[in-house]
Motif scaffolding. Structure first.
Motif, PDB file in Angstrom:
ATOM      1  N   ASN A  33      -3.031  -3.507-121.114  1.00  9.13           N
ATOM      2  CA  ASN A  33      -4.059  -3.987-120.213  1.00  9.13           C
ATOM      3  C   ASN A  33      -5.377  -3.323-120.619  1.00  9.13           C
ATOM      4  O   ASN A  33      -5.390  -2.156-121.036  1.00  9.13           O
ATOM      5  N   ASN A  63      -5.473  -8.157-117.576  1.00 13.51           N
ATOM      6  CA  ASN A  63      -4.099  -7.781-117.878  1.00 13.51           C
ATOM      7  C   ASN A  63      -3.723  -8.194-119.303  1.00 13.51           C
ATOM      8  O   ASN A  63      -4.493  -8.834-120.009  1.00 13.51           O
ATOM      9  N   TRP A  64      -2.526  -7.829-119.696  1.00 12.26           N
ATOM     10  CA  TRP A  64      -2.136  -7.969-121.100  1.00 12.26           C
ATOM     11  C   TRP A  64      -2.175  -9.415-121.571  1.00 12.26           C
ATOM     12  O   TRP A  64      -2.476  -9.683-122.735  1.00 12.26           O
ATOM     13  N   TYR A 119      -2.019  -2.269-114.515  1.00 13.57           N
ATOM     14  CA  TYR A 119      -2.967  -3.287-114.076  1.00 13.57           C
ATOM     15  C   TYR A 119      -2.716  -3.610-112.619  1.00 13.57           C
ATOM     16  O   TYR A 119      -1.560  -3.780-112.214  1.00 13.57           O
ATOM     17  N   THR A 149     -11.315  -5.245-115.420  1.00 10.54           N
ATOM     18  CA  THR A 149     -10.104  -5.097-116.196  1.00 10.54           C
ATOM     19  C   THR A 149      -9.417  -6.445-116.354  1.00 10.54           C
ATOM     20  O   THR A 149      -9.614  -7.354-115.538  1.00 10.54           O
TER      21      THR A 149
END
Length: 123
Positions: free
Chosen positions: A33, A52-53, A102, A50
């Protein structure tokens, strides 16, 4: 191990736009993340947003909601920060970071950091 390199910073007038990039080395980028932080002169580093992956989830600080957008391209090992409607108070060094959790707003819980790129908003 992940190495991160930010680019795209510069001088822009108020109301303008910039897109920052964060290029990652390593085959595990898509498992991390990613976060963006910034640090203005004389101030503490603060959370910006941010992702996430997979890129399916994003979370932003209130002061950038509706102006900044984070995206990622795992095929290119790159995460982006699109910044629109820039204000003078957005002037700072912007950092990207990689972490396991995350959403994660805490900079001390990110594992890897880039060196930062300067963004200056001024007329």
């Amino acid at each position: 191990q992940v190495q991160l390199v930010e680019s795209g910073g510069g001088l822009v007038q108020p109301g303008g736009s910039l897109r920052l990039s964060c290029a990652a080395s390593g085959r595990t980028f898509s498992t991390y993340n990613m976060g963006w932080f910034r640090q203005a002169s004389g101030k503490e580093r603060e959370f910006v947003g941010t992702i996430n992956w997979s890129g399916s989830g994003t979370y932003y600080a209130d002061f950038v909601k509706g102006r900044f957008t984070i995206s990622r391209d795992n095929a290119k090992n790159t995460v982006y920060l699109q910044m629109n409607s820039l204000k003078e108070e957005d002037t700072a060094v912007y950092y990207c970071a990689a972490g396991k959790w995350y959403p994660n707003l805490r900079l001390d819980e990110y594992d890897y950091w880039g060196q930062g790129t300067q963004v200056t908003v001024s007329s």
